[in-house]
Design a protein around this motif. Sequence first.
Motif, short mmCIF file in Angstrom:
data_model
loop_
_atom_site.label_atom_id
_atom_site.label_comp_id
_atom_site.label_asym_id
_atom_site.label_seq_id
_atom_site.Cartn_x
_atom_site.Cartn_y
_atom_site.Cartn_z
N ASP A 134 0.81 -1.22 0.00
CA ASP A 134 0.00 0.00 0.00
C ASP A 134 0.84 1.27 0.00
O ASP A 134 0.29 2.38 0.04
CB ASP A 134 -0.93 0.01 1.21
N GLU A 135 2.17 1.17 -0.06
CA GLU A 135 3.01 2.36 -0.03
C GLU A 135 3.22 2.91 -1.45
O GLU A 135 3.47 2.14 -2.39
CB GLU A 135 4.37 2.04 0.61
N ASP A 152 0.01 10.84 4.67
CA ASP A 152 -1.42 10.92 4.34
C ASP A 152 -1.84 9.65 3.60
O ASP A 152 -1.03 8.98 2.97
CB ASP A 152 -1.71 12.14 3.48
N ARG A 153 -3.13 9.38 3.66
CA ARG A 153 -3.69 8.23 2.97
C ARG A 153 -4.66 8.71 1.89
O ARG A 153 -5.38 9.71 2.08
CB ARG A 153 -4.41 7.29 3.94
N SER A 155 -7.21 7.05 -1.60
CA SER A 155 -7.76 5.86 -2.26
C SER A 155 -7.79 6.12 -3.75
O SER A 155 -7.95 7.25 -4.20
CB SER A 155 -9.15 5.54 -1.74
N GLY A 164 -6.60 1.32 -1.21
CA GLY A 164 -6.16 2.36 -0.29
C GLY A 164 -4.65 2.40 -0.24
O GLY A 164 -3.98 1.36 -0.22
N ARG A 166 -0.93 4.58 1.22
CA ARG A 166 -0.29 5.51 2.15
C ARG A 166 0.89 6.16 1.45
O ARG A 166 1.75 5.48 0.89
CB ARG A 166 0.18 4.77 3.40
#
Length: 787
Positions: A134-135, A152-153, A155, A164, A166
């Motif tokens: 997810d990075e 921050d995240r 989508s 999603g 990060r």
Amino acid sequence: MSPLDRKLLRDLWRIKGQAAAIGVVIAVGVAMLVMMSGLVTSLVQTRDAYYDRYRLADIFAPATRAPDRLAHRMAAIDGVSAVEPRVTGSALVDLPGLDLPVQAQAVSLPDLSAPRVNDVFLTDGRMIDSDHADEILLLRSFARAHGLRPGDRISATMNGARHGFRIVGLAQSPEFLYTTAPGELIPDDARFGVLWMSRSALSAAYDMEGAFNEALLTLAHGANEAAVLDAVDRLLAPYGGTGAYPVADQTSNRFVSEEISGLEASSAAVPPIFLGVAAFLLYIVISRMVQSEREEIGLMKAFGYTDTEVGVHYFKLVMAVAVGGALAGCLLGIAGGRALVEVYVIYYKFPFLLFQLDPASFAAGVSVSILSASGGGLLVLRRVFLLTPAAAMRPPTPPDYSRAGNIGRALNAWLDQPSRMVLRRITRQPGRMAGAVIGIACGMALSASMITIYAAFDRTIDLTFNVMDRSDVTVSFTNALSDMAVFELRRDDSVILAEPRRHVPAVFRNGLNSHRGVITGIPPGARLGRALDSQQAEIPLPASGIVLSTALADILNVRPGDRLTVEMREGRQPTLQIPVTAVAESLLGAPAYMNLAALNRALGEPGRMSGVLLAIDRDRAPALYAALRNMPMVAGVSLKSEAEAAFLKTMNTGAGAIRYVMGAIAFVITFGIVYNAARIAHAERYRDLASLRVIGFTRAETAFVLLGELAVVTLAALPLGSLLGHYLSFAIAAGFSSELYQIPTIFDPPSHGFAAIVVIGAAAVSGWLVKRDIDRADLVSALKTRE
């Protein structure tokens, strides 16, 4: 200090106004040369260093799906030094506060090492860890436009599935100096982004495990680029290869290179105009001075000064003005270059860009200004050498005014005495008056042409976004869909009209001319997006044939009736021989148009489309946006209002901003020419005007004798200046036009009216300055003979 040098200083002080005006004109020309040459040097050196340090690919080879093992076969091609297979794909990023998702491009990075080709420059945070799917890294300009930071995240929708992510770092890349959404040409940091993920994570998102859809290649020194391109295409053809292309055709690099080429052309064409004007003004000033100082020249020669010494004295006067203006221009060029370089840092995503001085531009600016000034001065110095002391100390032969005939005699009964003086001056010296008229007309032409370009930029926006494209929303799909999808959109209550489109990448060839572009398929009777001719009449798209934009027709050197070779880069990738049926007016990009059904037949895929233009009820738009957000086949949604705002911003920065600089310079030139005309007339008649005061003329009547002449000359120059400005605008519009946008050439009466007001205003200010000197004149000193 020698007596001649002391006289030189007195002469410079006496004509300080004229010398300053001419010096400003020279300074402007030199400043433009130094500034533009420095910008070219800065952009070229920074671009090349950035490309080299982060190993930008020499060849880009997209495909549908190719196995990883193919990378080894490409690496074995003669001339290839490195190969980097990767996965790329489109993404829709959901951001809080926005009704529509933002388009982005997802790019893979190797899992266990730094990229051998197309590395990234990390500006904030850290690199991604391939153990955490997810990075991501985010394009720095996009992150700043939306206030995003590491940690921050967000989508995003990829391949129809929502993920999603990060943000662990912000990055820049030489591949994305100029970033645009697919199918668009206008960059907008807020409307398009780039995110980098690990190869394993992105492969899983796009079902590319063990495969890639783009290969990046670097070439060894001396490699045959054409041979490598052919070999790569043969390898990728069974796997949906859409045609390898060199870095010269890569979108970002192409626009950066066009910007540099435009600056190089401007630096070669613009400064000579100003230096030529300065040489003309210097010629007039020095020739009038020599004429008025005949007796002084005779005295100097009689006292033993040689022809060379006297000639060098006047030549020093020319050089003082030229060198002073050139040095001031060098300083102005440095200041202007440092100011504009900040614009380019924002416009193009360079991690650094320092204004690099080009020593050659300093040498060229100073030497050219001296040579141009010398050219005008040497013509005058011939008179100095030809004058003998005896002839020079005698008054010049009275001019013969008999050729003036009865011109103006019929008006004498209707004119007062000062007006008759003005009329006699104009009719008895028509050559001198014609020179002043032409000079002022050239100044007005510069102003009128630049103001016309401002109006043409506005017309470009209006035609592009209100006449040619009458849609509100553009929807693009992940791949070509059945045209039945358009009926689903038409069922939405907010949709007033929906028209299908298909965009197919293609390579156009005509002999040695080629261009990599896109064919746009338009249905018959389209109302939202149309192909128009130069008269804004709709061009019907025939069942066979292709319509090219004016820009593309010029690139390929084709005209209606010619046959064009078109290599389709989608589907079965046929190569077709298609007749050119018409040339369409296009002010944005270099598009080509075909009948949608004919385009689909050529591809062997009937009833397909890759996008839709929508006219919508804006009050119900949020519901439509929500529906589009949930459609997995939607690759992007673009609002025309946002595209228009981005286009306007683009025109006001980068090369577009240069038009404001040139406009200001045109006004400076105009004022300089008019002011010099007034000053020269005043210098010539200084003794006569003082005589009028002594014999009883009032200050107003005396000033009228001089300023009336200036008024007649200025008014006579206006129509000629308007005519010259109209034709000059064609050359300037061609210089500003590029593949990104084309500037139409128009006749805009308000622009010419405003330019006339500028000239009249310059004449009024110049007249006021001259009248002030007339009122302050010491009559006794003015009537004395200078020796």
